[in-house]
Design a protein around this motif. Sequence first.
Motif, PDB file in Angstrom:
ATOM      1  N   ARG A   4       0.854  -1.172   0.000  1.00  0.00           N
ATOM      2  CA  ARG A   4       0.000   0.000   0.000  1.00  0.00           C
ATOM      3  C   ARG A   4       0.901   1.237   0.000  1.00  0.00           C
ATOM      4  NH1 ARG A   4      -5.694  -0.262   0.471  1.00  0.00           N
ATOM      5  NH2 ARG A   4      -6.023  -1.818  -1.131  1.00  0.00           N
ATOM      6  N   ARG A   9      -4.364   8.446   3.793  1.00  0.00           N
ATOM      7  CA  ARG A   9      -5.454   8.135   2.887  1.00  0.00           C
ATOM      8  C   ARG A   9      -6.665   9.000   3.226  1.00  0.00           C
ATOM      9  NH1 ARG A   9     -10.090   5.591   1.611  1.00  0.00           N
ATOM     10  NH2 ARG A   9     -10.088   4.312  -0.262  1.00  0.00           N
ATOM     11  N   PRO A  10      -7.252   9.655   2.241  1.00  0.00           N
ATOM     12  CA  PRO A  10      -8.442  10.455   2.551  1.00  0.00           C
ATOM     13  C   PRO A  10      -9.627   9.541   2.837  1.00  0.00           C
ATOM     14  CG  PRO A  10      -7.895  10.628   0.213  1.00  0.00           C
ATOM     15  CD  PRO A  10      -6.858   9.756   0.836  1.00  0.00           C
ATOM     16  N   TYR A  12     -13.762   9.780   2.802  1.00  0.00           N
ATOM     17  CA  TYR A  12     -14.730  10.686   2.182  1.00  0.00           C
ATOM     18  C   TYR A  12     -16.027  10.791   2.945  1.00  0.00           C
ATOM     19  CZ  TYR A  12     -11.437  10.359  -1.569  1.00  0.00           C
ATOM     20  OH  TYR A  12     -10.288  10.406  -2.299  1.00  0.00           O
ATOM     21  N   PHE A  13     -16.368   9.693   3.625  1.00  0.00           N
ATOM     22  CA  PHE A  13     -17.701   9.659   4.245  1.00  0.00           C
ATOM     23  C   PHE A  13     -17.621  10.049   5.713  1.00  0.00           C
ATOM     24  CE2 PHE A  13     -19.697   8.013   0.573  1.00  0.00           C
ATOM     25  CZ  PHE A  13     -18.753   7.219  -0.049  1.00  0.00           C
ATOM     26  N   ASP A  19     -16.144   4.028   3.830  1.00  0.00           N
ATOM     27  CA  ASP A  19     -14.998   4.022   2.913  1.00  0.00           C
ATOM     28  C   ASP A  19     -14.393   2.635   2.832  1.00  0.00           C
ATOM     29  OD1 ASP A  19     -14.895   7.019   4.111  1.00  0.00           O
ATOM     30  OD2 ASP A  19     -14.072   6.958   2.088  1.00  0.00           O
ATOM     31  N   MET A  22     -16.579   0.400   0.821  1.00  0.00           N
ATOM     32  CA  MET A  22     -16.469   0.661  -0.619  1.00  0.00           C
ATOM     33  C   MET A  22     -15.290  -0.093  -1.207  1.00  0.00           C
ATOM     34  SD  MET A  22     -18.930   2.232  -1.651  1.00  0.00           S
ATOM     35  CE  MET A  22     -18.250   2.053  -3.297  1.00  0.00           C
ATOM     36  N   THR A  23     -14.169  -0.081  -0.491  1.00  0.00           N
ATOM     37  CA  THR A  23     -12.985  -0.783  -0.972  1.00  0.00           C
ATOM     38  C   THR A  23     -13.283  -2.270  -1.075  1.00  0.00           C
ATOM     39  OG1 THR A  23     -11.653   0.848   0.189  1.00  0.00           O
ATOM     40  CG2 THR A  23     -10.519  -1.107  -0.586  1.00  0.00           C
ATOM     41  N   MET A  26     -15.832  -3.072  -3.978  1.00  0.00           N
ATOM     42  CA  MET A  26     -15.269  -3.028  -5.333  1.00  0.00           C
ATOM     43  C   MET A  26     -14.241  -4.144  -5.526  1.00  0.00           C
ATOM     44  SD  MET A  26     -17.138  -0.997  -6.802  1.00  0.00           S
ATOM     45  CE  MET A  26     -16.432  -1.304  -8.418  1.00  0.00           C
ATOM     46  N   SER A  27     -13.600  -4.579  -4.463  1.00  0.00           N
ATOM     47  CA  SER A  27     -12.707  -5.730  -4.589  1.00  0.00           C
ATOM     48  C   SER A  27     -13.518  -6.980  -4.895  1.00  0.00           C
ATOM     49  CB  SER A  27     -11.905  -5.935  -3.312  1.00  0.00           C
ATOM     50  OG  SER A  27     -11.169  -4.776  -3.020  1.00  0.00           O
ATOM     51  N   ALA A  29     -16.317  -6.942  -6.486  1.00  0.00           N
ATOM     52  CA  ALA A  29     -16.691  -6.745  -7.896  1.00  0.00           C
ATOM     53  C   ALA A  29     -15.580  -7.233  -8.807  1.00  0.00           C
ATOM     54  CB  ALA A  29     -16.982  -5.265  -8.154  1.00  0.00           C
ATOM     55  N   GLU A  30     -14.346  -6.910  -8.434  1.00  0.00           N
ATOM     56  CA  GLU A  30     -13.201  -7.348  -9.222  1.00  0.00           C
ATOM     57  C   GLU A  30     -13.143  -8.871  -9.287  1.00  0.00           C
ATOM     58  OE1 GLU A  30      -9.375  -5.599  -8.311  1.00  0.00           O
ATOM     59  OE2 GLU A  30      -8.411  -7.504  -8.777  1.00  0.00           O
ATOM     60  N   GLU A  31     -13.330  -9.516  -8.148  1.00  0.00           N
ATOM     61  CA  GLU A  31     -13.297 -10.987  -8.123  1.00  0.00           C
ATOM     62  C   GLU A  31     -14.332 -11.570  -9.070  1.00  0.00           C
ATOM     63  OE1 GLU A  31     -11.054 -12.946  -6.405  1.00  0.00           O
ATOM     64  OE2 GLU A  31     -10.192 -10.958  -6.139  1.00  0.00           O
TER      65      GLU A  31
END
Lengths: 116, 379
Positions: A4, A9-10, A12-13, A19, A22-23, A26-27, A29-31
């Motif tokens: 990393r 790290r910002p 947002y919420f 946050d 979300m990570t 989407m991970s 989703a990638e799988e």
Amino acid sequence: MLKRARGARPYYFDNPDIDRLMTIVMSVAEEVVVTRERLDAIERLLDAKGTISRADIEGYLPDEVSDAERETMRQKSIERILRIMVEEPKILVADAEAKSAHGGTSEYAAIVREVS
Amino acid sequence: MIDEQTRHAMLPEQTHDELARENFARSFKKVIFNHLTPGVRDVWEHRVGPEFEAAEGRGPADRHEVRKVMMKDPYVKMWSSLRRVSQELLWDTVAENVERQADELAERAKGMEGGGTLTLDPTVEVPRYISAVDVHLMPTGYWADTRPDDVASGAMFDRGVYVYAQGQLGKLNDGYGNTIVDNFLKVEYPDFKPRRILDVGCTAGGSMLAFIDAYPEAEVHGIDVGAPVLRYGHARMKGLGRVAHFHQMNGEGTSFPDGHFDIVFSTILMHETARTALKNIFAESCRLLAPGGLMIHAEFPQYEGLDAFTQYMLDWDTYNNNEPFWGAMHDTDLEALSVAVGFERDKVRTAYVPALRQLSSGAKNGGGMKLALTVAQKA
């Protein structure tokens, strides 16, 4: 090896758990999309060969046509996953345009008035 | 995507699924760019902007005012978060891919046959503006050695940048070097015959290729503060059958003699460096040039003249992508800086050139993007 990047790290919420979520989402989703892509390779190989080995799958490289189809599939998948984000601004714009057409009220309210 | 990056000897390899992960990262970025980012503009124009105007009785004074209100909007928060995550997933994938073959790559680099030189200097200090954060989220930054004879940072950069730019930098990541040579030097200085050329912040040597090929009589040198990227760049260059000279030096102050070079250039270096360092780099560029020599620092164009909202969008990287110097650099008057370090005013200008983009057919197309070249000629 650190995988990393350093540097704060910002978040947002208002709730930083979102946050992180979300990570993770989407991970996931990638799988799913990567699995789809591997499955696609298997299906195309089966069409071509009737039977295949693991080595066939590992070595699979698409030609130009298959490559374009797979890219479309990937993007469509991601658009479906992110549908809420794709649609929200369109609704915003449509509402704004409808508001000015109906003299300041929302389209829904205008229709209700019309039919009442 | 068909893997179009030129498979030179040092490039890391990908399994089927590693390639699929990189493809996901690229596709994710594309969906954000094509479908979500335009939505942000809609949100500004139809929600946040009108609310600002209603509250303040005026439009925003600058991009900072835009940013402060946009940051609170739920759509913008989610968009920013997704964009950040897309960046992290990209580097996650490339880092994992490189780490499993990092020892093998280090060995291969050591054993690579070919010409050119590599001069490392462990006394060169990595400046804080490089070591403090890993810019654009690339783990290890450009400088950290993770093992002896390490090249991991260079390999990550070479593959990651290709995926990050979606191939638009060319099959050899040489697009920006080609832009300067083909779209500027060959056009404006067709008879120029440089003897020595210097790439400041050369990283893995991608931008040097165009110069090596265009000026076969010239000596081409590259400098960087990071040992792993220099080791990788040197090995990569040998694998490509080219001759170049890599040195571990800081562009703010090198050990080359006065007037040693006829061209001193950089490609998208300036937004990775602190303002004080920028001045030193410009001053050093001036010192290093022979009479008639050219300084060419290529970057993305400045913000001047763009409306506050557009500037806010272009400035997202400053706050969200580990690019702390991006915004400030884009506000800097680079022509004035050139004059301040000793170039004559009438020898300084900004040239806007189309950035060369490589289409998958191999044809070159200017596309819509331009690079801003800060050019100064030594008297």
